[in-house]
Scaffold this motif. Structure first.
Motif, PDB file in Angstrom:
ATOM      1  N   TYR A  28      44.305  38.534  32.988  1.00  0.00           N
ATOM      2  CA  TYR A  28      43.549  38.479  34.238  1.00  0.00           C
ATOM      3  C   TYR A  28      44.472  38.263  35.431  1.00  0.00           C
ATOM      4  O   TYR A  28      44.309  38.898  36.488  1.00  0.00           O
ATOM      5  CB  TYR A  28      42.509  37.355  34.176  1.00  0.00           C
ATOM      6  CG  TYR A  28      41.293  37.698  33.347  1.00  0.00           C
ATOM      7  CD1 TYR A  28      40.552  38.841  33.624  1.00  0.00           C
ATOM      8  CD2 TYR A  28      40.882  36.865  32.311  1.00  0.00           C
ATOM      9  CE1 TYR A  28      39.433  39.154  32.858  1.00  0.00           C
ATOM     10  CE2 TYR A  28      39.757  37.170  31.555  1.00  0.00           C
ATOM     11  CZ  TYR A  28      39.043  38.321  31.838  1.00  0.00           C
ATOM     12  OH  TYR A  28      37.938  38.636  31.090  1.00  0.00           O
ATOM     13  N   GLY A  31      46.390  41.384  36.309  1.00  0.00           N
ATOM     14  CA  GLY A  31      45.570  42.531  36.664  1.00  0.00           C
ATOM     15  C   GLY A  31      45.495  43.600  35.599  1.00  0.00           C
ATOM     16  O   GLY A  31      45.056  44.728  35.884  1.00  0.00           O
ATOM     17  N   GLU A  37      37.362  50.082  36.260  1.00  0.00           N
ATOM     18  CA  GLU A  37      37.467  49.331  37.512  1.00  0.00           C
ATOM     19  C   GLU A  37      36.114  49.260  38.194  1.00  0.00           C
ATOM     20  O   GLU A  37      35.471  50.284  38.437  1.00  0.00           O
ATOM     21  CB  GLU A  37      38.476  50.002  38.444  1.00  0.00           C
ATOM     22  CG  GLU A  37      38.774  49.171  39.676  1.00  0.00           C
ATOM     23  CD  GLU A  37      39.931  49.738  40.475  1.00  0.00           C
ATOM     24  OE1 GLU A  37      40.215  49.186  41.542  1.00  0.00           O
ATOM     25  OE2 GLU A  37      40.546  50.725  40.026  1.00  0.00           O
ATOM     26  N   PRO A  41      34.968  44.198  43.540  1.00  0.00           N
ATOM     27  CA  PRO A  41      35.949  43.322  42.882  1.00  0.00           C
ATOM     28  C   PRO A  41      35.354  41.950  42.575  1.00  0.00           C
ATOM     29  O   PRO A  41      34.539  41.423  43.344  1.00  0.00           O
ATOM     30  CB  PRO A  41      37.075  43.217  43.913  1.00  0.00           C
ATOM     31  CG  PRO A  41      36.906  44.403  44.810  1.00  0.00           C
ATOM     32  CD  PRO A  41      35.427  44.659  44.862  1.00  0.00           C
ATOM     33  N   SER A  85      35.949  44.011  30.747  1.00  0.00           N
ATOM     34  CA  SER A  85      37.365  43.625  30.755  1.00  0.00           C
ATOM     35  C   SER A  85      37.893  43.527  29.326  1.00  0.00           C
ATOM     36  O   SER A  85      37.146  43.215  28.394  1.00  0.00           O
ATOM     37  CB  SER A  85      37.559  42.282  31.477  1.00  0.00           C
ATOM     38  OG  SER A  85      36.829  41.258  30.827  1.00  0.00           O
TER      39      SER A  85
END
Length: 396
Positions: A28, A31, A37, A41, A85
């Motif tokens: 994390y 990145g 994506e 954000p 993620s």
């Protein structure tokens, strides 16, 4: 690896959860965590707040694999909603693996089927909604890496464990069969030995007892109570006693259970040996200093046999000579000593060159219990010394 496998399962799960959290945090922070994506954000603290509960759930992956996988769906769905993620999917893949591997057989199959159906549904759904080859490829990679691979690997490990368990059970069964065969062979051999003892030795002892009884009757009528009569009484008494012990041994060999036959003689029955020697005209002096010491069964029986053999040798090689027997306990050992004076012609070491069977038997009895045995001339007497450790196992 050996030290790792020696750790308790709970400790290994805690360490694994800690490493998972540290590794995910590193992804994390750098990145390198995006599967896709997101449009909006999301901050790192929010990502970690979702990831941390999932890591904590891995600490129960062995003890409660199904609840951990079910509860883990909550952070997984939240992660999908804000943007999938890599760390979350990696840890949840491990929960799927644990649910298949550590749950019951039926539950494992249900989990495999459900996730397989969901994987197909996910790929078809992405294809229907997006009609985009890139999105479908990404969905296929996610399904293959984080769902299909844990399912396949867990089922493979589970199959190997079941095979290993079946082999262990088979080996145990073969060991049991071999042990039963060994016991059967021993039982057959014991039966053969018992039959041979009965047919050969017991028969001779019975003949000695009967003949000595007949001779004793003749001597009593002709000479009355004479030294020869006393000797014949001793011969008959010893032959009857030996016959009883032989029958005890035969019973032990046939049954294999010492509880079903008379117990072997011990030091408490030393008076039997003394009475037999007195009847044969041998004076015996016994000095006992056991002080209520509890003797292991094996030591007690071996001590009786050693004294019996030593007394027999004294009666054979030094007839008419007084025999002194000493029995005592000191320094955790049972000490035995048998002394008798020998005629001048007998004062030589009989334990060298051509050793007698009796001395060998006594030495072997002492050595079998980890003790010490000596026999030889000592200040004009023949001395037998034996020390048997009282720690020898042999409970009554």
């Amino acid at each position: 690896m050996r030290r790792w496998s020696d750790l308790p399962e709970v400790a290994r799960d805690v360490v694994g959860a800690l490493f998972a959290f540290v590794g995910g945090t590193a992804l994390y922070v750098t990145g390198l965590y995006f599967l896709h994506e997101p449009d909006t954000p999301v901050s790192i603290p929010v990502r970690l707040a979702i990831y941390l509960p999932l890591c904590l759930l891995t600490m129960g992956r062995r003890r409660m694999p199904l609840p951990a996988m079910a509860i883990g769906l909550v952070p997984l769905l939240v992660d999908i909603w804000i943007g999938p993620s890599v760390p979350v999917w990696l840890v949840y893949g491990d929960l799927i693996y644990a649910a298949v591997l550590y749950s019951g057989r039926r539950a494992s199959r249900i989990v495999t089927v459900l996730w397989s159906v969901f994987s197909i549904f996910l790929v078809v759904l992405v294809l229907t909604l997006t009609v985009d080859l890139r999105s479908v490829s990404l969905a296929f990679i996610v399904v293959f890496a984080f769902i299909a691979t844990p399912l396949w690997w867990a089922n493979s490990v589970r199959t190997h464990k079941e095979i290993a368990g079946a082999e262990r059970a088979r080996a145990q069964a073969l060991t049991l069969v071999a042990e039963l065969d060994r016991r059967a062979a021993i039982a057959d051999e014991r039966t053969t030995m018992a039959r041979d003892l009965h047919d050969v030795i017991a028969g001779h002892l019975s003949a000695i007892a009967i003949q000595s009884e007949a001779a004793l009757g003749v001597l009593t009528r002709q000479e009355g109570d004479s030294p020869v009569t006393g000797i014949m009484r001793s011969i008959r008494s010893n032959s009857v006693s030996a016959l009883q012990e032989m029958r005890t041994m035969i019973g032990l060999l046939r049954s294999g259970d010492a509880d079903e036959v008379a117990a072997p003689r011990r030091l408490a029955q030393l008076s039997i040996l003394v009475d037999a020697a007195l009847a044969a005209g041998i004076a015996v002096q016994v000095t006992e200093t056991l002080d209520d010491t509890e003797l292991p069964s094996a030591v007690d029986q071996a001590a009786y046999r050693i004294i019996q053999e030593a007394l027999t040798n004294a009666m054979k090689h030094a007839p008419g000579q007084e025999v002194a027997i000493e029995v005592g306990a000191r320094d955790g050992k049972l000490a035995l000593a048998v002394h008798n004076r020998l005629p001048a012609v007998e004062l030589k070491h009989r334990d060298n060159g051509d050793p007698h069977r009796g001395l060998i038997n006594m030495r072997e009895r002492a050595a079998a219990l980890g003790g010490h045995f000596t026999a030889g001339p000592e200040s004009g007497r023949w001395a037998v010394h034996a020390e048997l450790p009282l720690s020898t196992a042999g409970a009554s």
